[in-house]
Write a protein that holds these residues in place. Sequence first.
Motif, PDB file in Angstrom:
ATOM      1  N   LEU A   1      19.149 -24.235 -27.893  1.00 50.94           N
ATOM      2  CA  LEU A   1      17.807 -24.285 -28.474  1.00 50.94           C
ATOM      3  C   LEU A   1      17.130 -22.918 -28.398  1.00 50.94           C
ATOM      4  O   LEU A   1      16.429 -22.505 -29.337  1.00 50.94           O
ATOM      5  CB  LEU A   1      16.969 -25.334 -27.739  1.00 50.94           C
ATOM      6  N   GLN A   2      17.343 -22.200 -27.300  1.00 48.38           N
ATOM      7  CA  GLN A   2      16.794 -20.847 -27.190  1.00 48.38           C
ATOM      8  C   GLN A   2      17.377 -19.932 -28.253  1.00 48.38           C
ATOM      9  O   GLN A   2      16.664 -19.101 -28.835  1.00 48.38           O
ATOM     10  CB  GLN A   2      17.082 -20.275 -25.804  1.00 48.38           C
ATOM     11  N   ALA A   3      18.675 -20.061 -28.508  1.00 51.69           N
ATOM     12  CA  ALA A   3      19.316 -19.207 -29.509  1.00 51.69           C
ATOM     13  C   ALA A   3      18.718 -19.426 -30.893  1.00 51.69           C
ATOM     14  O   ALA A   3      18.696 -18.507 -31.724  1.00 51.69           O
ATOM     15  CB  ALA A   3      20.823 -19.484 -29.541  1.00 51.69           C
ATOM     16  N   LEU A   4      18.203 -20.631 -31.137  1.00 52.56           N
ATOM     17  CA  LEU A   4      17.597 -20.927 -32.440  1.00 52.56           C
ATOM     18  C   LEU A   4      16.116 -20.568 -32.496  1.00 52.56           C
ATOM     19  O   LEU A   4      15.481 -20.751 -33.534  1.00 52.56           O
ATOM     20  CB  LEU A   4      17.776 -22.413 -32.767  1.00 52.56           C
ATOM     21  N   GLY A   5      15.569 -20.093 -31.385  1.00 52.61           N
ATOM     22  CA  GLY A   5      14.167 -19.644 -31.417  1.00 52.61           C
ATOM     23  C   GLY A   5      13.222 -20.379 -30.515  1.00 52.61           C
ATOM     24  O   GLY A   5      12.037 -20.029 -30.441  1.00 52.61           O
ATOM     25  N   ALA A   6      13.683 -21.435 -29.816  1.00 54.28           N
ATOM     26  CA  ALA A   6      12.818 -22.095 -28.833  1.00 54.28           C
ATOM     27  C   ALA A   6      12.677 -21.206 -27.611  1.00 54.28           C
ATOM     28  O   ALA A   6      13.437 -20.260 -27.415  1.00 54.28           O
ATOM     29  CB  ALA A   6      13.390 -23.457 -28.448  1.00 54.28           C
ATOM     30  N   ALA A   7      11.693 -21.504 -26.784  1.00 53.97           N
ATOM     31  CA  ALA A   7      11.418 -20.671 -25.606  1.00 53.97           C
ATOM     32  C   ALA A   7      11.440 -21.512 -24.344  1.00 53.97           C
ATOM     33  O   ALA A   7      11.020 -22.669 -24.347  1.00 53.97           O
ATOM     34  CB  ALA A   7      10.063 -19.983 -25.749  1.00 53.97           C
ATOM     35  N   VAL A   8      11.942 -20.916 -23.260  1.00 51.31           N
ATOM     36  CA  VAL A   8      11.832 -21.485 -21.923  1.00 51.31           C
ATOM     37  C   VAL A   8      10.770 -20.677 -21.188  1.00 51.31           C
ATOM     38  O   VAL A   8      10.897 -19.456 -21.101  1.00 51.31           O
ATOM     39  CB  VAL A   8      13.177 -21.430 -21.168  1.00 51.31           C
ATOM     40  N   PRO A   9       9.726 -21.314 -20.676  1.00 47.83           N
ATOM     41  CA  PRO A   9       8.650 -20.546 -20.031  1.00 47.83           C
ATOM     42  C   PRO A   9       9.185 -19.697 -18.881  1.00 47.83           C
ATOM     43  O   PRO A   9       9.968 -20.176 -18.064  1.00 47.83           O
ATOM     44  CB  PRO A   9       7.697 -21.631 -19.512  1.00 47.83           C
TER      45      PRO A   9
ATOM     46  N   VAL B   1       7.892 -23.825 -30.033  1.00 44.90           N
ATOM     47  CA  VAL B   1       8.737 -24.857 -29.440  1.00 44.90           C
ATOM     48  C   VAL B   1       9.114 -24.401 -28.037  1.00 44.90           C
ATOM     49  O   VAL B   1       9.750 -23.355 -27.864  1.00 44.90           O
ATOM     50  CB  VAL B   1       9.999 -25.112 -30.276  1.00 44.90           C
ATOM     51  N   VAL B   2       8.711 -25.169 -27.051  1.00 47.58           N
ATOM     52  CA  VAL B   2       8.931 -24.819 -25.643  1.00 47.58           C
ATOM     53  C   VAL B   2       9.809 -25.884 -25.006  1.00 47.58           C
ATOM     54  O   VAL B   2       9.541 -27.084 -25.143  1.00 47.58           O
ATOM     55  CB  VAL B   2       7.588 -24.701 -24.894  1.00 47.58           C
ATOM     56  N   VAL B   3      10.856 -25.446 -24.308  1.00 45.22           N
ATOM     57  CA  VAL B   3      11.790 -26.366 -23.661  1.00 45.22           C
ATOM     58  C   VAL B   3      11.479 -26.452 -22.170  1.00 45.22           C
ATOM     59  O   VAL B   3      11.378 -25.429 -21.485  1.00 45.22           O
ATOM     60  CB  VAL B   3      13.250 -25.910 -23.856  1.00 45.22           C
ATOM     61  N   VAL B   4      11.301 -27.673 -21.683  1.00 41.87           N
ATOM     62  CA  VAL B   4      11.112 -27.937 -20.248  1.00 41.87           C
ATOM     63  C   VAL B   4      12.331 -28.702 -19.777  1.00 41.87           C
ATOM     64  O   VAL B   4      12.518 -29.864 -20.120  1.00 41.87           O
ATOM     65  CB  VAL B   4       9.817 -28.737 -19.989  1.00 41.87           C
ATOM     66  N   LYS B   5      13.164 -28.027 -18.985  1.00 39.10           N
ATOM     67  CA  LYS B   5      14.432 -28.635 -18.560  1.00 39.10           C
ATOM     68  C   LYS B   5      14.581 -28.556 -17.043  1.00 39.10           C
ATOM     69  O   LYS B   5      14.435 -27.485 -16.452  1.00 39.10           O
ATOM     70  CB  LYS B   5      15.597 -27.929 -19.246  1.00 39.10           C
ATOM     71  N   ASP B   6      14.838 -29.698 -16.439  1.00 34.46           N
ATOM     72  CA  ASP B   6      15.171 -29.812 -15.026  1.00 34.46           C
ATOM     73  C   ASP B   6      15.612 -31.259 -14.813  1.00 34.46           C
ATOM     74  O   ASP B   6      14.875 -32.177 -15.203  1.00 34.46           O
ATOM     75  CB  ASP B   6      13.960 -29.491 -14.138  1.00 34.46           C
ATOM     76  N   PRO B   7      16.792 -31.506 -14.250  1.00 33.65           N
ATOM     77  CA  PRO B   7      17.202 -32.899 -14.037  1.00 33.65           C
ATOM     78  C   PRO B   7      16.170 -33.729 -13.284  1.00 33.65           C
ATOM     79  O   PRO B   7      16.059 -34.941 -13.518  1.00 33.65           O
ATOM     80  CB  PRO B   7      18.504 -32.757 -13.234  1.00 33.65           C
ATOM     81  N   GLN B   8      15.389 -33.103 -12.410  1.00 36.98           N
ATOM     82  CA  GLN B   8      14.392 -33.858 -11.640  1.00 36.98           C
ATOM     83  C   GLN B   8      13.191 -34.276 -12.495  1.00 36.98           C
ATOM     84  O   GLN B   8      12.371 -35.083 -12.061  1.00 36.98           O
ATOM     85  CB  GLN B   8      13.940 -33.056 -10.419  1.00 36.98           C
ATOM     86  N   LEU B   9      13.096 -33.724 -13.696  1.00 37.50           N
ATOM     87  CA  LEU B   9      12.084 -34.180 -14.651  1.00 37.50           C
ATOM     88  C   LEU B   9      12.239 -35.670 -14.929  1.00 37.50           C
ATOM     89  O   LEU B   9      11.262 -36.362 -15.265  1.00 37.50           O
ATOM     90  CB  LEU B   9      12.225 -33.383 -15.953  1.00 37.50           C
ATOM     91  N   THR B  10      13.470 -36.176 -14.759  1.00 30.85           N
ATOM     92  CA  THR B  10      13.745 -37.603 -14.971  1.00 30.85           C
ATOM     93  C   THR B  10      12.748 -38.488 -14.242  1.00 30.85           C
ATOM     94  O   THR B  10      12.302 -39.511 -14.774  1.00 30.85           O
ATOM     95  CB  THR B  10      15.166 -37.932 -14.482  1.00 30.85           C
ATOM     96  N   TRP B  11      12.392 -38.120 -13.013  1.00 34.11           N
ATOM     97  CA  TRP B  11      11.519 -38.962 -12.190  1.00 34.11           C
ATOM     98  C   TRP B  11      10.048 -38.827 -12.565  1.00 34.11           C
ATOM     99  O   TRP B  11       9.224 -39.605 -12.089  1.00 34.11           O
ATOM    100  CB  TRP B  11      11.693 -38.609 -10.713  1.00 34.11           C
TER     101      TRP B  11
END
Length: 350
Positions: free
Chosen positions: A27-35, A107-117
């Motif tokens: 997703l970052q390669a397509l132009g999304a951003a990770v803060p 477009v901002v990506v929020v990724k962390d497995p603990q986000l599940t909870w």
Amino acid sequence: MPSPTGPRLVLVPGSGRSGTSALTMALQALGAAVPPPARPPTEANPRGFGETVWIVRHHDVLLRRAGVVHGDARPDAGIRAARAAVGGGHERRVARRLARIEVDSDVVVVKDPQLTWFVDHWLRSAARAGATPSFALMVRDPAPSAASMGRHFRAAEPAHLIGGWVNQMLHAERATRPGPGRPRRVLVRYPDLLADPRATLARIDDRLGLGLLDRAGPTAGPLLRDLIDPALDRERTRLADLDLPDGLRTITEEVHAALETLARPGTPEDPQVHGALDALAVRYADLYDRAAGLTASSRLAAEQQALRLLAQRGSARLRVRAETLRPRHAGPAARRRLGELAARRRPGAR
């Protein structure tokens, strides 16, 4: 709540070691951003995690408050975590952080497995910030996910790792399930991402309405082929290779099959599959409760040992040990007694 005026958030919950980092990089390669700032690479993920340091730390604070561990296999882990995220100004702090993000993408990506909870916590925080959330849930065979987790994070018990996968994926699916007024979501099979990254990203882009591929143009295909290496799926462990109770193995196979059905390209959300997953959650909770009943002697022994340590000696080291034992092993009565004893040993206590 304010109307959406901020970024479009792609929230990536789900099990660890399931391909979420590869998805985030794509997703970052397509132009999304990770803060920023980004969590640095490690031996476990030499290419990077695609995670934001303050988000990971925020989740760690909430996990400690809830008494929930990474990959928690307890069926009530989601309830514990949800309660811990309510109040305390947590939503306001996250909303302020989201409002202050300075990146060159909407477009901002929020990724962390603990986000599940903490899915509902993020939805409330996004509403405060005027952001529009959506979900991308990765689906990978549980056996290689668990084997990779055990190898990189030194967790040795296959039943615990697989139970954590089942519990986390059931919770992630239920928490992100679409409905009236709910955010969009897409389930993605990890093998699909590796085999045909452009087609898979096109499906994600379309399902979530991101518009990333249009902006990336004709360079998107070669860019993704260079970035996504099929050799990333090098773990060959199968569920049959793991020493698991038959009941857990059966539930795991059925959960994986149901998730794969929802993740199959061209397949819409299916209420029958949702119902099957809900029934599997009940079966898993029953299996866990029966196993916990069988191992009650271990819990009681840990409670008694902690009580003896506190009663005999009041050193800070032993208090810390008892506090460590308490959330993992102690029942309600023992927890109260441990708390009373610990309070008496504190400086200034009467």
